[in-house]
Scaffold this motif. Structure first.
Motif, short mmCIF file in Angstrom:
data_model
loop_
_atom_site.label_atom_id
_atom_site.label_comp_id
_atom_site.label_asym_id
_atom_site.label_seq_id
_atom_site.Cartn_x
_atom_site.Cartn_y
_atom_site.Cartn_z
N LYS A 125 0.85 -1.20 0.00
CA LYS A 125 0.00 0.00 0.00
C LYS A 125 0.88 1.25 0.00
N PHE A 131 -4.65 4.26 10.96
CA PHE A 131 -4.77 4.77 12.34
C PHE A 131 -3.87 3.96 13.28
N TYR A 160 8.35 2.98 -2.18
CA TYR A 160 7.91 4.27 -1.63
C TYR A 160 8.50 4.50 -0.23
N SER A 163 3.15 6.93 1.22
CA SER A 163 2.15 7.66 0.41
C SER A 163 1.18 8.46 1.28
N VAL A 211 4.55 11.40 0.18
CA VAL A 211 3.31 12.13 -0.11
C VAL A 211 2.67 12.62 1.19
N LEU A 239 -7.00 17.30 -2.62
CA LEU A 239 -7.76 16.41 -1.74
C LEU A 239 -8.81 17.16 -0.91
N PHE A 351 -10.82 8.60 -5.07
CA PHE A 351 -9.63 7.74 -4.95
C PHE A 351 -10.06 6.30 -4.67
N LYS A 357 -6.19 9.28 -8.98
CA LYS A 357 -4.97 9.17 -8.16
C LYS A 357 -4.41 10.57 -8.11
N LEU A 358 -3.25 10.70 -7.54
CA LEU A 358 -2.66 12.04 -7.48
C LEU A 358 -2.35 12.57 -8.85
C1 LIG Z 1 -5.41 10.88 10.65
C2 LIG Z 1 -4.28 11.77 10.29
C3 LIG Z 1 -4.43 12.38 8.93
C4 LIG Z 1 -3.28 13.22 8.57
C5 LIG Z 1 -3.50 14.01 7.30
C6 LIG Z 1 -2.67 13.52 6.22
C7 LIG Z 1 -2.89 13.89 4.95
C8 LIG Z 1 -2.18 13.26 3.85
O1 LIG Z 1 -1.25 12.50 3.99
S1 LIG Z 1 -2.76 13.68 2.31
C9 LIG Z 1 -2.02 12.53 1.19
C10 LIG Z 1 -2.81 11.26 1.09
N1 LIG Z 1 -2.24 10.39 0.10
C11 LIG Z 1 -2.66 10.31 -1.16
O2 LIG Z 1 -3.54 11.04 -1.58
C12 LIG Z 1 -2.01 9.29 -2.02
C13 LIG Z 1 -3.03 8.42 -2.70
N2 LIG Z 1 -2.35 7.41 -3.53
C14 LIG Z 1 -2.08 7.61 -4.84
O3 LIG Z 1 -2.38 8.61 -5.42
C15 LIG Z 1 -1.36 6.49 -5.54
O4 LIG Z 1 -1.67 5.28 -4.90
C16 LIG Z 1 0.19 6.67 -5.54
C17 LIG Z 1 0.54 7.86 -6.46
C18 LIG Z 1 0.74 6.92 -4.15
C19 LIG Z 1 0.86 5.42 -6.11
O5 LIG Z 1 0.33 5.12 -7.37
P1 LIG Z 1 0.74 3.75 -8.11
O6 LIG Z 1 2.21 3.65 -8.18
O7 LIG Z 1 -0.01 3.69 -9.39
O8 LIG Z 1 0.27 2.60 -7.11
P2 LIG Z 1 -1.21 2.20 -6.68
O9 LIG Z 1 -2.10 3.38 -6.73
O10 LIG Z 1 -1.65 1.02 -7.48
O11 LIG Z 1 -0.99 1.82 -5.15
C20 LIG Z 1 -0.74 0.49 -4.71
C21 LIG Z 1 -1.75 0.17 -3.64
O12 LIG Z 1 -1.55 1.08 -2.53
C22 LIG Z 1 -2.79 1.74 -2.23
N3 LIG Z 1 -2.50 3.09 -1.73
C23 LIG Z 1 -1.49 3.88 -2.09
N4 LIG Z 1 -1.54 5.02 -1.41
C24 LIG Z 1 -2.61 4.95 -0.60
C25 LIG Z 1 -3.17 5.85 0.37
N5 LIG Z 1 -2.63 7.03 0.64
N6 LIG Z 1 -4.27 5.45 1.01
C26 LIG Z 1 -4.82 4.24 0.79
N7 LIG Z 1 -4.32 3.34 -0.12
C27 LIG Z 1 -3.22 3.70 -0.79
C28 LIG Z 1 -3.54 1.75 -3.55
O13 LIG Z 1 -4.91 1.93 -3.33
C29 LIG Z 1 -3.18 0.37 -4.10
O14 LIG Z 1 -3.97 -0.56 -3.40
P3 LIG Z 1 -4.61 -1.83 -4.17
O15 LIG Z 1 -5.48 -1.25 -5.23
O16 LIG Z 1 -5.35 -2.58 -3.10
O17 LIG Z 1 -3.45 -2.57 -4.72
#
Ligand SMILES: CCCCC/C=C/C(=O)SCCNC(=O)CCNC(=O)[C@H](O)C(C)(C)COP(=O)(O)OP(=O)(O)OC[C@H]1O[C@@H](n2cnc3c(N)ncnc32)[C@H](O)[C@@H]1OP(=O)(O)O
Length: 358
Positions: A125, A131, A160, A163, A211, A239, A351, A357-358
């Protein structure tokens, strides 16, 4: 040492995070100390004999007599710290506490060569933070602050570094978004506080893209080493969210407001070299030699006199600790409201349903 207002507020937040119900006697004691610390001695009329709950509360508060507010505040903080998960663990012995953090599913903690290493270990992931991981990191930092290591290092497993926040934290909560937002704000505040207050040198070894909160937190680290494959991305506006981890204060201070705006408002993604040029990263290494070079260097630093490093950090951090705590509190309040906004809910749903995605 006297508990500050900040310590008191932190303790109030910790109470909300207790995993186990501490029982009615303790809850009454907490109530009484809280009232004494905030309102002073009890001068309310005694509730009627059939109003059992309020009568018990009144009696607990009244029993504190003229205990000074500051002492009540200190006693409250002490009582909460004896109940908090980290204290629960340390009261069972330091070794067991370390074990607890090390056994965590998605965080691996090891200590060797004077370095405590906290590894984000959820590569499938992209090391997104659940959490549970926030809580495990709070505990790992608490343990690292008193273990034998000289420095503490964060890094990630896989391609990574991290993320950022796991976006399903909000969609999978049993009580829905409202409950997730309230819990998120409390967890986030305590999580960031544990970085603000961490007493030893804290180093990030950024092995790949970072990220969101994984980037903003870097402003609270003492050194940041990055592979040239790393990128730094804070897509908060995309977001429907707002900055956290004190970045609304640290980023303009580190890179100037014009550059901070590009990152925090417009979500501009930086390469490792750009992040270095803007002062967010200490040094960039070629990915092929990154691990070897960085760990050799860190092992050398870990041999420096630990107390000296600690005191130097304290001198630097103490100048603005209070400010950082205030910024953290304000950012959490703002974020809690943003998480319930249509902009944010739509972005997260897009998302999760794989539309964006981003
Ligand atoms: C409670 C305290 C909160 C604090 C506030 C924090 C705020 C932040 O951190 S805001 C930033 C949040 N993050 C994101 O918006 C990133 C979202 N993810 C993406 O856009 C993409 O996954 C990527 C660019 C990080 C990677 O893209 P790619 O290389 O194409 O890989 P996948 O998308 O296929 O990712 C593999 C797998 O991982 C899951 N995943 C990745 N990042 C997240 C995430 N932040 N949250 C949940 N899941 C994530 C993605 O969904 C894939 O899962 P599967 O589909 O099950 O394989």
């Amino acid at each position: 040492m006297r508990a500050s207002q900040q310590d008191f507020e932190n303790a109030m937040n910790q109470v909300k995070l207790l995993k186990q119900d501490p029982g009615n006697q303790v809850k009454l004691k907490l109530y009484a100390l809280y009232k004494q610390a905030t309102d002073g001695p009890c001068n309310m009329p005694k509730p009627g004999v059939f109003d059992l709950v309020n009568k018990a509360k009144w009696e607990a508060w009244n029993s504190l007599g003229s205990l000074p507010k500051e002492t009540a505040r200190q006693n409250y903080v002490d009582l909460v710290s004896s109940l908090s998960p980290s204290a629960e663990a340390s009261s069972q012995g330091k070794h067991e506490a370390d074990e607890k953090a090390q056994k965590s599913k998605d965080i691996v903690v090891t200590s060797e060569d004077g370095i405590t290493k906290i590894v984000l270990n959820r590569p499938t992931k992209k090391n997104a933070l659940t959490f549970e991981m926030y809580q495990d990191i709070i505990l790992a930092l608490k343990n690292a602050s008193t273990d034998n290591s000289a420095i503490t290092v964060f890094t990630g497993t896989g391609d990574y570094y991290c993320s950022g926040n796991d976006l399903t934290n909000f969609t999978s909560a049993a009580g829905g978004m409202e409950e997730a937002a309230s819990k998120g704000a409390v967890v986030l505040r305590e999580f960031v506080n544990s970085f603000i207050d961490f007493p030893k040198p804290l180093v990030a070894v950024v092995n790949g893209p970072a990220v969101g909160i994984a980037v903003t937190l870097l402003g609270l680290f003492d050194a940041v080493y990055a592979s040239d494959k790393a990128t730094f991305h804070t897509p908060f506006s995309h977001l429907g969210q707002s900055p956290e981890a004190c970045s609304s204060y640290t980023f303009p201070k580190i890179m100037g407001s014009a550059k901070a705006t590009e990152m925090l408002l417009f979500g501009k993604k930086l390469t490792a070299r750009e992040a270095w040029a803007q002062g967010l990263v200490s040094e960039v290494f070629p990915d092929s030699t990154f691990e070897k070079e960085v760990w050799t260097r860190l092992k050398g630093y870990a041999k420096l006199p630990p107390n000296s490093m600690r005191i130097s950090k304290e001198l630097i951090r103490n100048n603005e600790k209070e400010k950082l705590h205030a910024v953290n509190a304000e950012e959490c309040t703002t974020l809690k409201a943003k998480w319930l906004s249509e902009e944010c809910i739509n972005a997260i749903m897009n998302f999760v349903s794989r539309k964006a995605k981003l």
